[in-house]
Design an enzyme around this catalytic site. Structure first.
Site, PDB file in Angstrom:
ATOM      1  CG  ASN A  37      -2.171   0.777   0.849  1.00  0.00           C
ATOM      2  OD1 ASN A  37      -2.447   1.270  -0.133  1.00  0.00           O
ATOM      3  ND2 ASN A  37      -2.988   0.841   2.268  1.00  0.00           N
ATOM      4  CG  HIS A 122     -11.910  -3.012  10.588  1.00  0.00           C
ATOM      5  ND1 HIS A 122     -10.842  -2.184  10.210  1.00  0.00           N
ATOM      6  CD2 HIS A 122     -11.364  -4.219  10.887  1.00  0.00           C
ATOM      7  CE1 HIS A 122      -9.664  -2.968  10.045  1.00  0.00           C
ATOM      8  NE2 HIS A 122      -9.820  -4.358  10.362  1.00  0.00           N
ATOM      9  NE  ARG A 147      -9.492  -2.247  13.684  1.00  0.00           N
ATOM     10  CZ  ARG A 147      -8.664  -1.431  12.681  1.00  0.00           C
ATOM     11  NH1 ARG A 147      -7.392  -1.956  12.815  1.00  0.00           N
ATOM     12  NH2 ARG A 147      -9.046  -0.367  11.967  1.00  0.00           N
ATOM     13  CE1 TYR A 159      -5.423   2.430  10.878  1.00  0.00           C
ATOM     14  CE2 TYR A 159      -6.371   1.614  12.982  1.00  0.00           C
ATOM     15  CZ  TYR A 159      -5.883   1.230  11.682  1.00  0.00           C
ATOM     16  OH  TYR A 159      -6.136   0.339  11.077  1.00  0.00           O
ATOM     17  CG  ASP A 210      -4.440  -1.486  14.795  1.00  0.00           C
ATOM     18  OD1 ASP A 210      -3.457  -1.322  15.199  1.00  0.00           O
ATOM     19  OD2 ASP A 210      -4.711  -1.997  13.612  1.00  0.00           O
ATOM     20  CG  HIS A 212      -2.522   2.115  13.074  1.00  0.00           C
ATOM     21  ND1 HIS A 212      -1.849   2.951  12.133  1.00  0.00           N
ATOM     22  CD2 HIS A 212      -2.781   1.036  12.206  1.00  0.00           C
ATOM     23  CE1 HIS A 212      -1.743   2.329  10.766  1.00  0.00           C
ATOM     24  NE2 HIS A 212      -2.568   1.121  10.945  1.00  0.00           N
ATOM     25  CD  GLU A 236      -3.965  -4.971  14.887  1.00  0.00           C
ATOM     26  OE1 GLU A 236      -4.947  -5.457  14.891  1.00  0.00           O
ATOM     27  OE2 GLU A 236      -3.732  -4.433  13.569  1.00  0.00           O
ATOM     28  CD  GLU A 262      -1.361  -3.623  10.725  1.00  0.00           C
ATOM     29  OE1 GLU A 262      -2.202  -4.343  11.036  1.00  0.00           O
ATOM     30  OE2 GLU A 262      -1.401  -2.633  10.377  1.00  0.00           O
ATOM     31  NE  ARG A 283      -2.814  -7.241  13.193  1.00  0.00           N
ATOM     32  CZ  ARG A 283      -3.851  -7.398  12.091  1.00  0.00           C
ATOM     33  NH1 ARG A 283      -4.487  -8.429  12.255  1.00  0.00           N
ATOM     34  NH2 ARG A 283      -3.871  -6.736  11.387  1.00  0.00           N
ATOM     35  CG  HIS A 312      -2.518  -6.729   8.014  1.00  0.00           C
ATOM     36  ND1 HIS A 312      -1.793  -6.014   6.879  1.00  0.00           N
ATOM     37  CD2 HIS A 312      -3.437  -5.931   8.173  1.00  0.00           C
ATOM     38  CE1 HIS A 312      -2.310  -4.779   6.972  1.00  0.00           C
ATOM     39  NE2 HIS A 312      -3.284  -4.534   7.729  1.00  0.00           N
ATOM     40  CG  ASP A 316      -3.660  -2.559   2.647  1.00  0.00           C
ATOM     41  OD1 ASP A 316      -4.793  -2.485   3.585  1.00  0.00           O
ATOM     42  OD2 ASP A 316      -2.381  -2.686   3.053  1.00  0.00           O
ATOM     43  CD  GLU A 339      -7.386  -6.431   9.847  1.00  0.00           C
ATOM     44  OE1 GLU A 339      -6.244  -6.628   9.447  1.00  0.00           O
ATOM     45  OE2 GLU A 339      -7.727  -5.147  10.111  1.00  0.00           O
ATOM     46  CD1 TRP A 402      -1.715   7.701  10.351  1.00  0.00           C
ATOM     47  CD2 TRP A 402      -1.499   5.885   9.032  1.00  0.00           C
ATOM     48  NE1 TRP A 402      -3.189   7.198   9.615  1.00  0.00           N
ATOM     49  CE2 TRP A 402      -2.810   5.897   9.141  1.00  0.00           C
ATOM     50  CE3 TRP A 402      -0.900   4.597   8.727  1.00  0.00           C
ATOM     51  CZ2 TRP A 402      -3.770   5.053   8.383  1.00  0.00           C
ATOM     52  CZ3 TRP A 402      -1.614   3.521   7.996  1.00  0.00           C
ATOM     53  CH2 TRP A 402      -3.211   3.855   8.054  1.00  0.00           C
TER      54      TRP A 402
HETATM   55  O1  EZ4 Z   1      -3.419   0.579   8.398  1.00  0.00           O
HETATM   56  O2  EZ4 Z   1      -3.519  -2.086   6.123  1.00  0.00           O
HETATM   57  O3  EZ4 Z   1      -5.194  -3.808  11.194  1.00  0.00           O
HETATM   58  N1  EZ4 Z   1      -5.106  -3.103  10.071  1.00  0.00           N
HETATM   59  C1  EZ4 Z   1      -4.588  -2.153   9.772  1.00  0.00           C
HETATM   60  C2  EZ4 Z   1      -4.855  -1.765   8.524  1.00  0.00           C
HETATM   61  C3  EZ4 Z   1      -3.436  -0.695   7.960  1.00  0.00           C
HETATM   62  C4  EZ4 Z   1      -3.568  -0.692   6.584  1.00  0.00           C
HETATM   63  C5  EZ4 Z   1      -2.357  -0.131   5.969  1.00  0.00           C
HETATM   64  O4  EZ4 Z   1      -2.154  -0.324   4.417  1.00  0.00           O
HETATM   65  O5  EZ4 Z   1      -3.697  -1.484  10.757  1.00  0.00           O
HETATM   66  O6  EZ4 Z   1      -5.699  -0.752   8.354  1.00  0.00           O
HETATM   67 CO    CO Z   2      -3.401  -2.818  12.129  1.00  0.00          CO
END
Ligand code: EZ4
Ligand code: CO
Length: 402
Positions: A37, A122, A147, A159, A210, A212, A236, A262, A283, A312, A316, A339, A402
């Site tokens: 991605n 999600h 999630r 996020y 998550d 992130h 996560e 991931e 993951r 994961h 994407d 997921e 991010w």
């Molecule tokens: O941000 O796949 O758990 N899932 C995630 C995703 C990631 C994207 C990044 O390309 O963290 O939403």
């Molecule tokens: Co994630």
């Protein structure tokens, strides 16, 4: 069974996907996902400029040898671009082997270990009430695991929260969009969200969250402790995981289970996390971790250390990746959760597939090989469109993960 053609297909049916299609002299074809991605064309070039010329004339039956040839032969090790390219070749060769044998790939991996692959969806919303409505929607679709991501008061964006609910796609700009982060606001808000979700849905629904990659270990430890009353299935990516030993600190403080991986590309990215039992779910998935061959190696190591899979499966990861992931999920002894973010109708049309969702499970189907293909005519209707993932800054302007 010689490889006579290998095509790299870039298509954008709502989002970008890179797919490798391998053709053999006896008429078999196999597909592999190569999507990275926001950096898609780097893998497309790696494949067409540096890998395809090496594939022509090779014996398609030699999966392990081809993996080693591409990995050791590059001299330069690992990394997301290289490992996604190797993954695409590996996945396509497993697809071909299955078709040749006349059986789904999971049969060649040892056969079924379970009846279905438990998935999570999600649920997200700007407010807690929105989140509750979304959780309700997934419960209504018979999901056993959800999630939960919620907007944080005082932050314009968060996020995992989007208006496009079922098809949430974070790569949203022709240049990276900018989001803002505050650890203090986040830590103050999240426990209350889970308190409401548990209150509403009771103790049996599996809940995940998550982070992130946004906290430090001690902050993650605080979050994990504050979420203990709500018995999450996992927290996560609590911290960026380049420093694997950082997870020891989290572990010392909380029994909230941890899922990571991931963004990992190889067993070497998680070897310490697994061997020291610093995580509970790994993951990694097919496309970014070297294909079925290498992912199975990671899952086997994990099985020795009480770590389960939690691959994961965001949008994407193409349906080709999902089809391959399901073959592993249904066969390995230490499957945890998969997921599952739904793809758009255009994506499903470009990638016809045998896997099906029913009653909280995904089923890989019984087609020989992976049970997925790319419709090249349909793919050609959707030309590549540059799209970046967002960047993230603290309130004072400092760059943050991010
Ligand atoms: O941000 O796949 O758990 N899932 C995630 C995703 C990631 C994207 C990044 O390309 O963290 O939403
Ligand atoms: Co994630």
């Amino acid at each position: 069974m010689k490889i006579v053609d290998a095509r790299v297909i870039v298509t954008c049916p709502g989002r970008n996907f890179v797919t490798l299609k391998i053709v053999t002299d006896d008429g078999f074809t196999g597909v592999g996902d190569a999507t990275l991605n926001g950096r898609e064309l780097a893998v497309a070039s790696y494949l067409s400029d540096h890998v395809v010329p090496l594939l022509i004339g090779r014996d398609a039956a030699r999966i392990e040898d081809t993996w080693q040839y591409l990995y050791k032969g590059a001299y330069w090790r690992r990394g997301p671009v290289t490992m996604s390219a190797i993954a695409a070749v590996d996945t396509a060769l497993w697809d071909i082997k299955g078709k040749q044998a006349g059986m789904p790939v999971y049969q060649m991996l040892g056969g079924r270990s379970r009846e279905g692959v438990t998935v999570y969806g999600h649920a997200n919303g700007a407010t807690v009430d929105d989140v509750l409505a979304e959780v309700e929607r997934y419960v209504g679709m018979s999901y056993r695991a959800v999630r939960v991501q919620c907007g944080v008061p005082g932050l314009a964006t968060t996020y995992g929260v989007s208006t496009d609910k079922l098809f949430y796609e974070p790569a949203d700009g022709t240049l990276p969009s900018q989001t803002q982060w505050s650890t203090e606001r986040y830590l103050a808000h999240v426990p209350g969200v889970f308190a409401r979700v548990r209150e509403e849905f009771g103790p049996h629904l599996r809940l995940l969250h998550d982070v992130h990659h946004r906290l430090t270990p001690i902050e993650a430890a605080r979050l994990g402790k504050s979420l203990e009353p709500y018995a999450l299935t996992w927290m996560e990516d609590p911290v960026p995981a380049e420093l694997q030993e950082g997870f020891r600190l989290i572990r010392q403080h909380t029994v909230t289970p941890i899922a990571v991986g991931e963004v990992f590309n190889s067993v070497w990215d998680c070897q310490q996390l697994i061997a020291e039992q610093l995580i509970d779910y790994i993951r990694t998935t097919v496309v970014h971790a070297g294909g079925i061959t290498h992912l199975r190696r990671i899952f086997d190591l994990a099985a020795l250390h009480h770590v389960r899979s939690g691959s994961h499966g965001a949008t994407d990861l193409s349906p080709v990746c999902m089809a391959a992931a399901l073959q592993l999920d249904v066969s390995i002894p230490n499957f945890g959760l998969q997921e599952y973010m739904r793809h758009t109708d255009d994506t499903d049309r470009v990638f016809p597939h045998a896997y099906r969702y029913a009653d909280g499970y995904l089923h890989p189907g019984e087609e020989p090989g992976l049970g997925v293909d790319i419709d090249e005519k349909a793919a050609a209707e959707f030309p590549y469109a540059p799209a970046y993932l967002p960047v993230n800054r603290l309130e004072d302007g400092t760059m943050h993960s991010w």
